[in-house]
Scaffold this motif. Structure first.
Motif, short mmCIF file in Angstrom:
data_model
loop_
_atom_site.label_atom_id
_atom_site.label_comp_id
_atom_site.label_asym_id
_atom_site.label_seq_id
_atom_site.Cartn_x
_atom_site.Cartn_y
_atom_site.Cartn_z
N TYR A 137 0.83 -1.20 0.00
CA TYR A 137 0.00 0.00 0.00
C TYR A 137 0.87 1.26 0.00
N LEU A 138 1.96 1.24 0.75
CA LEU A 138 2.85 2.40 0.78
C LEU A 138 3.53 2.61 -0.56
N VAL A 139 3.84 1.54 -1.27
CA VAL A 139 4.41 1.67 -2.61
C VAL A 139 3.44 2.39 -3.53
N LEU A 140 2.16 2.09 -3.38
CA LEU A 140 1.14 2.71 -4.23
C LEU A 140 0.83 4.14 -3.80
N LEU A 158 13.71 -3.28 -1.40
CA LEU A 158 12.26 -3.34 -1.55
C LEU A 158 11.88 -4.39 -2.58
N TRP A 159 12.59 -4.43 -3.70
CA TRP A 159 12.31 -5.43 -4.73
C TRP A 159 12.55 -6.84 -4.23
N LEU A 160 13.65 -7.02 -3.49
CA LEU A 160 13.95 -8.35 -2.96
C LEU A 160 12.87 -8.83 -2.00
N VAL A 161 12.33 -7.90 -1.21
CA VAL A 161 11.27 -8.27 -0.27
C VAL A 161 9.97 -8.56 -1.01
N LEU A 162 9.61 -7.71 -1.95
CA LEU A 162 8.34 -7.90 -2.66
C LEU A 162 8.32 -9.19 -3.47
N LEU A 163 9.45 -9.57 -4.04
CA LEU A 163 9.53 -10.80 -4.82
C LEU A 163 9.93 -12.01 -3.98
N ASN A 164 10.19 -11.78 -2.67
CA ASN A 164 10.51 -12.87 -1.75
C ASN A 164 11.73 -13.66 -2.23
N ILE A 165 12.83 -12.94 -2.48
CA ILE A 165 14.05 -13.56 -2.97
C ILE A 165 15.05 -13.64 -1.83
N PRO A 166 15.53 -14.82 -1.47
CA PRO A 166 16.52 -14.95 -0.39
C PRO A 166 17.89 -14.48 -0.86
N PRO A 167 18.78 -14.18 0.07
CA PRO A 167 20.15 -13.76 -0.32
C PRO A 167 20.88 -14.87 -1.07
N VAL A 168 21.69 -14.48 -2.03
CA VAL A 168 22.50 -15.39 -2.83
C VAL A 168 23.96 -15.21 -2.42
N PRO A 169 24.65 -16.29 -2.05
CA PRO A 169 26.07 -16.15 -1.70
C PRO A 169 26.89 -15.62 -2.87
N ASP A 373 8.33 -0.62 -9.38
CA ASP A 373 7.93 -0.69 -7.97
C ASP A 373 6.48 -1.14 -7.86
N PHE A 374 5.64 -0.56 -8.69
CA PHE A 374 4.22 -0.90 -8.69
C PHE A 374 3.99 -2.33 -9.20
N LEU A 375 4.67 -2.72 -10.27
CA LEU A 375 4.47 -4.06 -10.83
C LEU A 375 4.93 -5.14 -9.87
N LYS A 418 1.13 8.79 -13.70
CA LYS A 418 -0.14 8.84 -14.41
C LYS A 418 -0.53 7.47 -14.97
N ILE A 419 0.46 6.71 -15.41
CA ILE A 419 0.16 5.37 -15.94
C ILE A 419 -0.35 4.46 -14.83
N ILE A 420 0.28 4.54 -13.65
CA ILE A 420 -0.17 3.72 -12.52
C ILE A 420 -1.59 4.10 -12.10
N ALA A 421 -1.86 5.39 -12.03
CA ALA A 421 -3.20 5.85 -11.64
C ALA A 421 -4.26 5.36 -12.62
N LEU A 422 -3.94 5.41 -13.91
CA LEU A 422 -4.89 4.94 -14.92
C LEU A 422 -5.03 3.42 -14.89
N THR A 423 -3.95 2.73 -14.61
CA THR A 423 -4.00 1.26 -14.52
C THR A 423 -4.89 0.81 -13.38
N VAL A 424 -4.81 1.50 -12.25
CA VAL A 424 -5.65 1.16 -11.10
C VAL A 424 -7.13 1.34 -11.44
N LEU A 425 -7.44 2.31 -12.28
CA LEU A 425 -8.84 2.51 -12.68
C LEU A 425 -9.30 1.49 -13.72
#
Length: 443
Positions: A137-140, A158-169, A373-375, A418-425
């Motif tokens: 919600y904060l991203v949006l 933020l991307w690593l958390v949103l996609l649930n990617i663990p650390p890579v050695p 970020d939105f995607l 503007k693209i994100i706002a229109l996509t949400v609609l």
């Protein structure tokens, strides 16, 4: 009080020459007058600057036709030879000034945003699911803090958390690099030099060498997933295993350097090690990441989990996405869709790069990062709706044009907000069955 020289001090033309003693007295008197006048003017200037404060040593009384000094005695002014010593003494006796507090935020400002605070501190009471929803919600609702170049100190996390990617050695990534050229190396080199070639921000931060390393490492990783693991009864060294993988490479992998759709392309059911366009898809990850390892973790996960259908030999996922663009446009704007179709303008002719690269092919790059970020927060399948939103923002010019191909040949610069706002609609207007196809088309 300053005295004016007497009248006899000024000799007339017929007067006899003055004696040396008389001339010496005259010079003293004139010097005294000059010094008195200068001291009075200086004191007057200091008095006006201090808002009426009186000078302690010299003062001034300016009257009509005369200048008088208020000090009965005149002292020799102090020279500036000891100015440095006096300044040092004053600095030693003056109270030390407190240094300003050091910024503790991300560098963008002293205060951290709610998004950054949640990302740093984690969810409240350890409720991961609720914290993830709040993060989305904060991203949006509030944009990721970034500078003019789109760089943010926490976006990659933020991307690593949103996609649930663990650390890579790091050693895992280095091991792939040290294996040298992959079977797809030649095709990678044919594409990397033209990756976002006209974007100065990308060229200044990302080198072609890093692109080659990352794409080659992912190609090795995809290559290893194709080869069946050998029996563990005969242990072999890592170097011997690499040689065995090269020797036992199936012929179809060697033939993947051909263009998609040719007779030598990989089969639809097999994931290619590299297809044209992966270089552009990889570019934003390298640009936003703080290290190649982070970019490698994100890019490998993205192409294998989020859009594996996009990197298959026939790129069937991309073609499904193009058909979905046409169908979604028909739903949200039938008039515009009918106009484009009547001119022979289907999404396959203008939207292929936007679908394949998730709009990364359209500048500017900072807006691409904001759109991603939105995607990543709400689903990469919404890229289809984002492309439709771009068409709707060009609606008037497209309807008025008899040749919309000229307009759609180069899409206008991205305006992510503007693209994100229109996509949400637009997203709620898409039927459930069509939305389900959109979610699964890239798998």
């Amino acid at each position: 009080m300053a005295q004016h020289p007497p009248s006899w001090a000024f000799d007339g033309p017929d007067d006899p020459p003055a004696s040396p003693r008389t001339m010496r007295n005259l010079r003293k008197i004139r010097s005294h007058q000059v010094l008195t006048t200068s001291s009075a003017l200086i004191a007057q200037t200091q008095s006006s600057r201090s808002s009426g404060a009186r000078a302690t040593e010299t003062g001034s009384a300016v009257t009509t036709g005369s200048v008088t000094a208020r000090t009965p005695t005149h002292r020799r002014t102090r020279s500036n030879s000891d100015a440095a010593a006096r300044a040092a003494a004053l600095a030693a006796t003056a109270p030390a000034q407190r240094r300003p507090a050091r910024k503790t935020g991300s560098g963008i400002g002293i205060k951290r945003s709610l998004l950054e605070n949640l990302l740093r501190d984690g969810p409240h009471n350890g409720k991961t699911s609720e914290g993830l929803q709040e993060l989305k919600y904060l991203v949006l609702s509030c944009r990721v803090d970034a500078d003019g170049d789109g760089m943010s100190p926490y976006r990659i996390y933020l991307w690593l958390v949103l996609l649930n990617i663990p650390p890579v050695p790091t050693d895992d990534y280095l091991a792939l690099i040290h294996r040298g050229r992959s079977p797809a190396y030649a095709k990678i080199r044919n594409d990397t030099f033209r990756t976002l070639a006209t974007d100065p921000l990308f060229k200044r931060r990302v080198t072609e060498a890093s692109l080659i390393r990352l794409l080659n490492a992912v190609a090795w990783k995809l290559h290893d997933s194709k080869v069946k693991p050998r029996s563990k009864s005969r242990p072999s060294s890592s170097r011997r295993l690499e040689m065995e993988l090269l020797i036992n490479t199936p012929p179809r992998i060697e033939e993947e350097s051909e263009e998609p759709g040719s007779s030598n392309s990989a089969t639809v059911n097999e994931t290619a090690m590299y297809v044209q366009g992966m270089n552009v898809l990889c570019a934003p990850f390298l640009y936003a990441a703080r290290s190649e390892v982070e970019a490698y973790a994100l890019f490998h996960y993205f192409v294998t989990k989020e859009c594996p259908g996009y990197i298959r030999g026939a790129m069937d996922g991309v073609h499904k996405g193009l058909r979905l663009v046409d169908r979604c446009l028909e739903v949200v704007d039938p008039k515009l869709a009918a106009h484009l179709f009547s001119k022979g303008m289907h999404a396959e002719l203008y939207a292929f790069p936007s679908v394949l690269t998730f709009c990364a092919c359209t500048p500017p790059l900072p807006e691409v990062l904001h759109l991603w970020d939105f995607l990543f927060a709400y689903g990469t399948h919404l890229n289809i709706v984002c492309i439709v939103a771009q068409l709707l923002r060009m609606r008037d010019s497209l309807l008025e044009s008899d040749n919309p191909n000229k307009i759609l040949r180069n899409l206008p610069p991205l305006d992510a907000e503007k693209i994100i706002a229109l996509t949400v609609l637009l997203a709620p207007k898409i039927p459930a069955d069509l939305y389900a196809e959109m979610v699964s088309h890239a798998k």
